[in-house]
Design a protein around this motif. Structure first.
Motif, PDB file in Angstrom:
ATOM      1  N   ILE A  33      -8.262   3.500  19.919  1.00 20.75           N
ATOM      2  CA  ILE A  33      -7.284   4.553  20.207  1.00 20.75           C
ATOM      3  C   ILE A  33      -5.987   3.922  20.704  1.00 20.75           C
ATOM      4  O   ILE A  33      -4.895   4.288  20.271  1.00 20.75           O
ATOM      5  N   TYR A  34      -6.115   2.941  21.614  1.00 18.09           N
ATOM      6  CA  TYR A  34      -4.938   2.222  22.116  1.00 18.09           C
ATOM      7  C   TYR A  34      -4.167   1.593  20.942  1.00 18.09           C
ATOM      8  O   TYR A  34      -2.953   1.757  20.826  1.00 18.09           O
ATOM      9  N   ALA A  35      -4.880   0.875  20.088  1.00 19.10           N
ATOM     10  CA  ALA A  35      -4.240   0.189  18.969  1.00 19.10           C
ATOM     11  C   ALA A  35      -3.593   1.185  18.004  1.00 19.10           C
ATOM     12  O   ALA A  35      -2.524   0.915  17.447  1.00 19.10           O
ATOM     13  N   ALA A  36      -4.230   2.345  17.802  1.00 19.49           N
ATOM     14  CA  ALA A  36      -3.688   3.369  16.903  1.00 19.49           C
ATOM     15  C   ALA A  36      -2.390   3.963  17.442  1.00 19.49           C
ATOM     16  O   ALA A  36      -1.519   4.372  16.667  1.00 19.49           O
ATOM     17  N   VAL A  37      -2.244   4.001  18.757  1.00 21.97           N
ATOM     18  CA  VAL A  37      -1.007   4.492  19.352  1.00 21.97           C
ATOM     19  C   VAL A  37       0.028   3.370  19.420  1.00 21.97           C
ATOM     20  O   VAL A  37       1.184   3.545  19.028  1.00 21.97           O
ATOM     21  N   TYR A  38      -0.381   2.197  19.905  1.00 21.88           N
ATOM     22  CA  TYR A  38       0.538   1.065  20.087  1.00 21.88           C
ATOM     23  C   TYR A  38       1.110   0.555  18.756  1.00 21.88           C
ATOM     24  O   TYR A  38       2.323   0.349  18.633  1.00 21.88           O
ATOM     25  N   SER A  39       0.255   0.341  17.787  1.00 17.44           N
ATOM     26  CA  SER A  39       0.650  -0.353  16.560  1.00 17.44           C
ATOM     27  C   SER A  39       1.802   0.294  15.802  1.00 17.44           C
ATOM     28  O   SER A  39       2.785  -0.384  15.496  1.00 17.44           O
ATOM     29  N   PRO A  40       1.728   1.585  15.461  1.00 21.75           N
ATOM     30  CA  PRO A  40       2.859   2.145  14.709  1.00 21.75           C
ATOM     31  C   PRO A  40       4.146   2.192  15.528  1.00 21.75           C
ATOM     32  O   PRO A  40       5.236   2.003  14.989  1.00 21.75           O
TER      33      PRO A  40
END
Length: 142
Positions: A33-40
């Motif tokens: 979830i963190y990566a899905a928010v941070y990445s884009p």
């Protein structure tokens, strides 16, 4: 392998292996979830990597508390005092935010290593979860 498991349970108490597995699954979901928010946000330069890190942290912290308190550490410790476990979980999540921010700063900042946006995801996925498991097991959900 059996000796390692016996040492773990002797030091940390019975049930630690199940908690570690559940924590890994829940933490993996929270990290995803963190990566899905941070990445884009970071990749497409919607904002700075630091703001993207904070946004990812907030979403992952809230989902992580629900998963860890209800599933990862179920049957371990007291659950009667939500204010106590909630405030301790928040403190541990600040440690997590600090670690992740350090990784983002060192690995992406121009004056440091000046790496790609994805470099911090490596220690965020492999280092931070181990630190937070220990703190949650020994202090938050004891």
């Amino acid at each position: 392998m059996t000796a390692l498991l016996e040492r773990l349970e002797a030091k940390w108490g019975p049930g630690v292996l199940g908690q570690l597995v559940r924590f890994g699954i829940s933490g993996g979901i929270a990290t995803g979830i963190y990566a899905a928010v941070y990445s884009p946000l970071a990749k497409y330069e919607v904002t700075t990597p630091f703001v993207a890190n904070l946004a990812g942290y907030l979403v992952a912290m809230l989902s992580g508390y629900v998963m860890h308190s209800r599933w990862s550490f179920r049957g371990h410790g007291e659950r009667g005092n939500l204010a106590k476990t909630g405030s301790r979980f928040f403190a541990v999540s600040l440690v997590s935010l600090g670690l992740n921010s350090l990784f983002v700063w060192v690995l992406t900042e121009d004056s440091m290593l000046d790496g790609d946006w994805w470099w911090p995801l490596i220690p965020i996925v492999f280092v931070t979860p181990l630190v937070t498991f220990a703190l949650n097991r020994l202090w938050v959900f004891k």
